[in-house]
Design a protein around this motif. Sequence first.
Motif, PDB file in Angstrom:
ATOM      1  N   ARG A 239      -6.729  -7.657  -1.829  1.00 34.42           N
ATOM      2  CA  ARG A 239      -5.959  -6.406  -1.854  1.00 34.42           C
ATOM      3  C   ARG A 239      -5.452  -6.107  -3.258  1.00 34.42           C
ATOM      4  O   ARG A 239      -5.526  -4.966  -3.732  1.00 34.42           O
ATOM      5  N   ASP A 243      -6.607  -2.855  -5.284  1.00 37.50           N
ATOM      6  CA  ASP A 243      -5.600  -1.810  -5.501  1.00 37.50           C
ATOM      7  C   ASP A 243      -5.039  -1.777  -6.910  1.00 37.50           C
ATOM      8  O   ASP A 243      -4.517  -0.750  -7.342  1.00 37.50           O
ATOM      9  N   ARG A 689       3.858  -2.904  -0.082  1.00 39.12           N
ATOM     10  CA  ARG A 689       3.442  -1.915  -1.069  1.00 39.12           C
ATOM     11  C   ARG A 689       4.427  -1.899  -2.236  1.00 39.12           C
ATOM     12  O   ARG A 689       5.592  -2.287  -2.084  1.00 39.12           O
ATOM     13  N   PHE A 721      -4.556   2.647   0.368  1.00 40.46           N
ATOM     14  CA  PHE A 721      -4.392   1.264  -0.074  1.00 40.46           C
ATOM     15  C   PHE A 721      -5.311   0.383   0.767  1.00 40.46           C
ATOM     16  O   PHE A 721      -5.874   0.826   1.779  1.00 40.46           O
ATOM     17  N   THR A 722      -5.455  -0.863   0.360  1.00 40.21           N
ATOM     18  CA  THR A 722      -6.296  -1.802   1.086  1.00 40.21           C
ATOM     19  C   THR A 722      -5.473  -2.431   2.210  1.00 40.21           C
ATOM     20  O   THR A 722      -4.487  -3.124   1.965  1.00 40.21           O
ATOM     21  N   ARG A 728     -10.027   0.231   2.483  1.00 40.94           N
ATOM     22  CA  ARG A 728      -9.092   1.253   2.021  1.00 40.94           C
ATOM     23  C   ARG A 728      -8.767   2.211   3.162  1.00 40.94           C
ATOM     24  O   ARG A 728      -9.677   2.734   3.816  1.00 40.94           O
TER      25      ARG A 728
END
Length: 781
Positions: A239, A243, A689, A721-722, A728
């Motif tokens: 991730r 990202d 996040r 986002f992943t 994604r």
Amino acid sequence: MPTTDADTHDTAAAIWRDPSRPAEERIDALVAAMTPAEKLAQLGSHWADHRSPDEVIAPMQDVMSAGRDTFEGAVRDGIGQLTRVFGTAPVTAREGMAKVQASQQHLLTRTRLGVPAVVHEECLTGFTAYQATVYPTSMAWAATFHPELVREMAHAIGTDMAAVGVHQGLSPVLDVVTDYRWGRVEETLGEDPYVVATLATAYVQGLQDGGVLATLKHFAGHATSRGGRNHAPVSMGVRELRDLVLPPFEMAVTVGRSASVMNSYTELDHVPAAADRWLLTDLLRGEWGFTGTVVSDYWAVPFLKAKHGVAATVADAARLAVHAGIDVELPDLAGYAQLDLDDAEVAADVEVALRRVLRQKLELGLLDEGWTPAEPVDVDLDSPRNRDIARRLAEESVVLLADDQQVLPLSPDTSRIAVVGPCVEDPAALMGAYSFPLHVLPRHPGLGLGIEVASLPEALRSELPGAEVVVRPGCPLVEPDTGQIAEAVEAARDCDVVLAVVGDRAGMFGKGTSGEGSDAPGLDLPGDQTALVEALLGTGRPVVLVVVSGRPYALGAFVDRAAAIVQAFLPGSEGPGAIARVLTGSVNPSGHLPVQVPATGSALPHTYLAPPLGQDGDKISNLSIAAAFPFGHGLSYTSFEVSGPVLDATEVPTDGAVTATVTVTNTGERAGATVVQLYAADPVAQVTRPVRQLVGYARVHLEPGASTEVSFALHTDRFSFTGLERVRVVEPGELELSVGRSLGDLTGSATLTLTGPLRRVGSRPVLTTDVSVRAIQEVAG
């Protein structure tokens, strides 16, 4: 009469040299005409480099270049590329062109097939060649937040290189900073992937529009090495890779259409990038549709044996690399010459790489009948055009961090100024490690810098001709002080204002405090420079702290005590004048930070993109990682008001779009520029996040009293986002959009709700935020 080999050769040549025929037909004919040795030769390069073992400008150069063949021997079967004809030793443009011409004529007339070579050079701070303009470092470009100007610079670099016969440039660097201690921070575009992506893509477009192939590096994860150490392993999950690290490369490939990519030396999850087929083939070519060439970083192929230990022999290393997807071995043909084309799998991989190499040569016109290298001519590589671009970049890159005592701009009535710092009289200290004066000319001390560059004291005398400028070194750059601090303090006491000029001098592999292989143990100023600043503050005179560096250093101890603080990220040959003009006010500062400036030297590693538990506060640790100055920060000699954002919709589907409009007004008394920044926060998501992340920015220039509307058009892909399934996604829910002039100066926010189902983003996401600027109020009166 039977057909002879010569007839077959002539027939094939008539096909592959004919530009009117389809590209694949031409490539088919040339490949069919090649012997195994000729095929392998096209996958390598030759470096006519001769130096002593202590004159190293690339890692393990002294080891890897041992036993290098002569040019005639190395190219007996042809060659794919020529390495750094201009960038290895000081030659004028005409002399370098003569060398290129001689090499290309040899390939045309004294090899069986007569296939010319691609000529590649470094071009990170401009064409790395003798007597060429030294532009600001990449970190300085990032501080401008000005993609159009970066593109203009790259176009100038490209046209200069193309004019002397260079085809490929080994730039830009797209590594996203995660640890400021890493020596190559100066080469990067900062810690935000969107800033890196947009500016790097602008560079790619400019260089390639100028006629030179751009090379993205270092693919991927080079800047995220453990402990900020050069070449150290990379530890991150998929991730973070997708990202944070990959978005700049994806944009430069899919939007910028970069022609080439260079692998990273590092290993990701114990797989060296040079042997990673998932990275170089499945992702790069399969997911992103890249059709150019992948070139190895210098000696990355034999490194698979010598440093990574994933190959028993260099031949095994070459087999791993060509299967992974490296098409061209640089800077020499060390490993690929040993590939066994009797092995069907190896032969198939070589065929794929060879066709990519030949297609690129075809597109460059090198395979056309009648192609000849350019005749040597005098080319001004430090032209007025170049200097003008370098000046504007340098001026826009200088960041005013603080002016608490309003001592800046310096008064024209200032009578006596102390300029103190270990490198204040050394113009080379304002250049990056990959500039020719620092990269090559130290081995040729009689040639100086090769170009005219003023020192900072000279530039100040020019800006303030009525002032006496007193210069003292203050202390050595890294060695212990031997009484120079006391001398500087004595001089400072008799001055109206003191400029404490501290920071770095770039150099390679420990020969500097910044640059490749010159990693830092911490983020305190090198050597005794902190003690120097403390002593100068103790004089009671107003001290303006001027940091000229390749990385951000911890400045928290000086924030409330220095009269003003200015940051310049190695601004190049026009840097001294740019800094002087900002200090004196003839240029209004407009740079903004592409990285945070830490408060303490122990605040590492950390960037603004951390999730909640990676941020400072809440007493979760006894170690504070708070920034002295936040990402995006930058002051001006005028003032700005930013209001909004106003959304054209408060609810949009997960496959929709929204426009956020911001109003900016110059509320001060002089013209100036600022960078408006739009951030998104996703407070509840299926994975953690960043607390906030930049999703758009715009550099705007306004006259006093003028206002403008800045509109950011955001596809919902920009909030993707992943997710948990490692793909994604755009997730329904509430987002907060905030606007301001830095992460620490957010002046307005709005809530946006994404509705509908969770959406998997396809293979061609929208990567950019379109920005439009419209004046809504002219200057009053």
